[in-house]
Design a protein around this motif. Structure first.
Motif: not given
Length: 198
Positions: A79-82, A101-105, A125-129, A159-170
């Motif tokens: 359920g992970v969506v970017i 990044l949203t955890n819909r799981g 725990s990053s977007l380094s890949g 520890n991104i909880k269900p229904k939680e969203s976080r901004p991401v960048f690379a």
């Protein structure tokens, strides 16, 4: 009665959003040979990243269309969506990709599978890949690093909880000005084609 009108309004809004997304997709897919196989792109891990996450894209994620203003969406396992909102050229010769990044799981998510294989990376725990792939010239652009060995990307994605969203960048080195669209790739996720602005 008002509940029935609300449901109809939501369905109408969803249909309009889907129609807009299909129109943008059709416009973005027009013309060119940029559908070439990315497995020949530079870098030792080009093939695994290109195949990662296929067949699992909808596992645990709902089938809703991308959010308004999104330029692309990646649906991964559990359920992970970017949702990508921009890929823009900046002064200084780099491209910044922004999104959410949203955890819909159903369980907390840790981005440990998205990190680079480099052993000197500090954040685990990053977007380094992440990478940008220009399929037409078979070039892969990796996330930039700073002088301390940290990626110029979102870190601490734990520890991104269900229904939680976080901004991401690379941030990546910029492809030549003639390149206007690239594939954004991330381990365990299907790649998504994005247009570069700026």
């Amino acid at each position: 009665m008002s509940m029935r009108h609300t449901t109809k309004a939501r369905r109408g809004a969803a249909a309009a959003a889907l129609a807009a997304a299909l129109t943008l997709t059709a416009a973005g897919c027009g013309g060119g040979d940029d559908t070439s196989d990315d497995s020949g792109a530079a870098g030792p891990s080009a093939t695994p990243r290109g195949k990662a996450g296929k067949g699992e894209a909808s596992d645990g994620a709902d089938a809703s269309p991308p959010a308004a203003g999104a330029i692309g969406e990646m649906k991964g396992p559990d359920g992970v969506v970017i949702t990508l909102t921009s890929a823009r050229r900046d002064d200084g010769g780099f491209v910044t990709v922004d999104g959410t990044l949203t955890n819909r799981g159903q369980k907390p998510f840790n981005a440990i599978h998205w990190l680079s294989k480099e052993t000197e990376m500090k954040s685990r725990s990053s977007l380094s890949g992440a990478s940008l792939v220009d399929g037409s010239s078979k070039k892969r652009y990796l996330v930039l690093r700073d002088t301390d060995g940290e990626c110029l990307c979102s870190t601490g994605l734990t520890n991104i909880k269900p229904k939680e969203s976080r901004p991401v960048f690379a941030q990546f080195p910029a492809p030549p000005e003639s390149v206007t669209a690239v594939d954004f790739q991330l381990p365990t996720m299907p790649s998504v084609r994005v247009r570069i602005s700026g």
